[in-house]
Design a protein around this motif. Structure first.
Motif, mmCIF file in Angstrom:
data_model
loop_
_atom_site.group_PDB
_atom_site.id
_atom_site.type_symbol
_atom_site.label_atom_id
_atom_site.label_comp_id
_atom_site.label_asym_id
_atom_site.label_seq_id
_atom_site.Cartn_x
_atom_site.Cartn_y
_atom_site.Cartn_z
ATOM 1 N N LEU A 45 0.828 -1.210 0.000
ATOM 2 C CA LEU A 45 0.000 0.000 0.000
ATOM 3 C C LEU A 45 0.860 1.258 0.000
ATOM 4 O O LEU A 45 0.470 2.307 0.493
ATOM 5 N N THR A 46 2.068 1.152 -0.552
ATOM 6 C CA THR A 46 2.991 2.272 -0.591
ATOM 7 C C THR A 46 2.494 3.345 -1.543
ATOM 8 O O THR A 46 2.098 3.072 -2.671
ATOM 9 N N GLU A 47 2.507 4.576 -1.078
ATOM 10 C CA GLU A 47 2.209 5.717 -1.931
ATOM 11 C C GLU A 47 3.537 6.301 -2.425
ATOM 12 O O GLU A 47 4.600 5.738 -2.200
ATOM 13 N N ARG A 53 4.741 1.022 2.937
ATOM 14 C CA ARG A 53 3.552 0.695 3.707
ATOM 15 C C ARG A 53 3.008 -0.634 3.212
ATOM 16 O O ARG A 53 2.613 -0.743 2.057
ATOM 17 N N ARG A 54 3.002 -1.634 4.065
ATOM 18 C CA ARG A 54 2.535 -2.948 3.656
ATOM 19 C C ARG A 54 1.610 -3.514 4.730
ATOM 20 O O ARG A 54 2.001 -3.642 5.887
ATOM 21 N N ALA A 55 0.374 -3.836 4.327
ATOM 22 C CA ALA A 55 -0.584 -4.438 5.250
ATOM 23 C C ALA A 55 -0.272 -5.920 5.407
ATOM 24 O O ALA A 55 0.501 -6.503 4.647
ATOM 25 N N ASP A 56 -0.887 -6.541 6.414
ATOM 26 C CA ASP A 56 -0.687 -7.974 6.592
ATOM 27 C C ASP A 56 -1.350 -8.768 5.478
ATOM 28 O O ASP A 56 -0.791 -9.725 4.950
ATOM 29 N N ASP A 87 1.991 3.886 15.842
ATOM 30 C CA ASP A 87 2.152 4.229 14.423
ATOM 31 C C ASP A 87 0.940 3.801 13.609
ATOM 32 O O ASP A 87 0.652 4.383 12.551
ATOM 33 N N LYS A 88 0.221 2.771 14.078
ATOM 34 C CA LYS A 88 -0.961 2.301 13.344
ATOM 35 C C LYS A 88 -2.051 3.370 13.287
ATOM 36 O O LYS A 88 -2.872 3.373 12.364
ATOM 37 N N LEU A 89 -2.083 4.255 14.267
ATOM 38 C CA LEU A 89 -3.086 5.310 14.267
ATOM 39 C C LEU A 89 -2.907 6.228 13.061
ATOM 40 O O LEU A 89 -3.852 6.914 12.638
ATOM 41 N N TRP A 90 -1.700 6.251 12.531
ATOM 42 C CA TRP A 90 -1.415 7.080 11.357
ATOM 43 C C TRP A 90 -1.405 6.248 10.074
ATOM 44 O O TRP A 90 -1.820 6.731 9.015
ATOM 45 N N LEU A 94 -4.104 5.641 6.157
ATOM 46 C CA LEU A 94 -3.401 5.706 4.877
ATOM 47 C C LEU A 94 -3.624 4.424 4.073
ATOM 48 O O LEU A 94 -3.829 4.467 2.855
ATOM 49 N N TYR A 95 -3.592 3.278 4.751
ATOM 50 C CA TYR A 95 -3.864 2.013 4.071
ATOM 51 C C TYR A 95 -5.210 2.068 3.347
ATOM 52 O O TYR A 95 -5.338 1.677 2.180
ATOM 53 N N LEU A 96 -6.233 2.529 4.065
ATOM 54 C CA LEU A 96 -7.587 2.550 3.501
ATOM 55 C C LEU A 96 -7.687 3.486 2.301
ATOM 56 O O LEU A 96 -8.258 3.131 1.271
#
Length: 309
Positions: A45-47, A53-56, A87-90, A94-96
């Motif tokens: 999910l990298t911008e 940024r990588r989700a599970d 960090d997940k709060l940020w 972004l993932y979504l």
């Protein structure tokens, strides 16, 4: 965070992507749109920013169309959370937004948290600053996972039964839940039974597994495949070898390598002896973790290795 424990839970969704739909509808009472099938998507999910940024796991639910390619009607980001991580709060918002932009469909965040306190922490609303924009993660903690002690019910939903063991392992009913799972596995193909048994073993801390093991019936072990029994024995040996950091690291690397090969095999992807040896000989835990995530969507074993060369 224990890497092997984390990845074992992620593998549940690699094995059966529509398990996310079951959790959303049955455990969290979330209404989903009509869809024809569910499949894994790239979890990258990298911008256009320096930080990766990588989700599970990312699962897309698609609806068939007579004229066009199947279109996504919903995408679900699955995150396994075993501790607090501010960090997940940020990163979660972004993932979504990144996935919504990429697939152009509604998106949801599903968090699997085996610890009750961590589940409550994950479920807190995240204000984004703009009026009315608040992200409230959908969280599956111990309260949302049923206690399953009936082998017949286990057979109906193996993935939920695995979650039941992991989420309730440290309760008085833990041994009974594990006993029901292992009993149901007796009726499965030996390799498949071994895979699920190994998932549970990898997902549980050593001290909790030792406690459960002491309360299991002796004959239960006959239900495990040779491969699963070997991994359990190896895990116990690693857990008792306190102070031998190098040996533990090697044991984790071997477990990760076997998990990668299992995922590729389950997806019907052939792995050459040379590639298999490269994976098994790797002792870089970060690289192995990246390979394991990529194994869920890689088109071939060569492409898996080339993507992280």
């Amino acid at each position: 965070m224990a890497l092997a424990e984390h990845e074992a839970l992620v593998r549940l969704f690699c094995e059966r992507p529509d398990f996310a739909a079951d959790l959303l509808t049955r455990s969290l009472r979330v209404e989903l749109p009509d869809y024809d099938y569910a499949g894994l998507e790239s979890a990258d999910l990298t911008e256009v920013i320096p930080t990766e940024r990588r989700a599970d796991s990312v699962i897309a639910f698609r609806r068939k169309s007579p004229d066009d390619e199947p279109e996504p009607v919903l995408a679900v980001i699955v995150e396994v959370q075993r501790d607090r991580d501010s960090d997940k709060l940020w990163s979660w918002p972004l993932y979504l937004s990144s996935l919504r932009s990429r697939l152009k469909c509604p998106v949801m965040l599903l968090v699997v948290a085996p610890d009750a306190a961590i589940a409550r922490w994950c479920a807190r609303p995240i204000g984004l600053g703009h009026p009315g924009m608040v992200l409230t993660p959908l969280v599956v903690g111990p309260a949302e996972v049923p206690v399953i002690t009936d082998p017949g019910r286990v057979a109906e939903d193996l993935e939920l039964a695995v979650l039941s063991v992991i989420h309730h392992a440290d309760t008085p009913q833990g041994p009974e839940i594990l006993e029901a799972l292992l009993t149901a596995l007796h009726n499965l193909d030996r390799d498949q039974a071994g895979m699920y048994a190994d998932m549970v073993r990898a997902a549980l801390p050593g001290e909790i597994w030792d406690h459960l093991e002491r309360h299991l019936k002796t004959e239960t072990y006959e239900y495990l495949s040779d491969w699963a029994r070997d991994n359990i024995a190896k895990g116990k040996a690693e857990g008792k070898a306190e102070g031998k950091a190098e040996g533990k690291a090697e044991g984790k690397a071997e477990g990760q390598a076997e998990a990668i090969l299992t995922v590729l095999s389950a997806r019907g992807i052939e792995v050459s002896e040379d590639t298999s040896e490269k994976i098994r000989s790797c002792h870089d835990l970060d690289r192995l973790a990246a390979w394991l995530r990529a194994a869920a969507t890689a088109e071939s074993s060569d492409a898996l290795l080339d993507g992280f060369s």
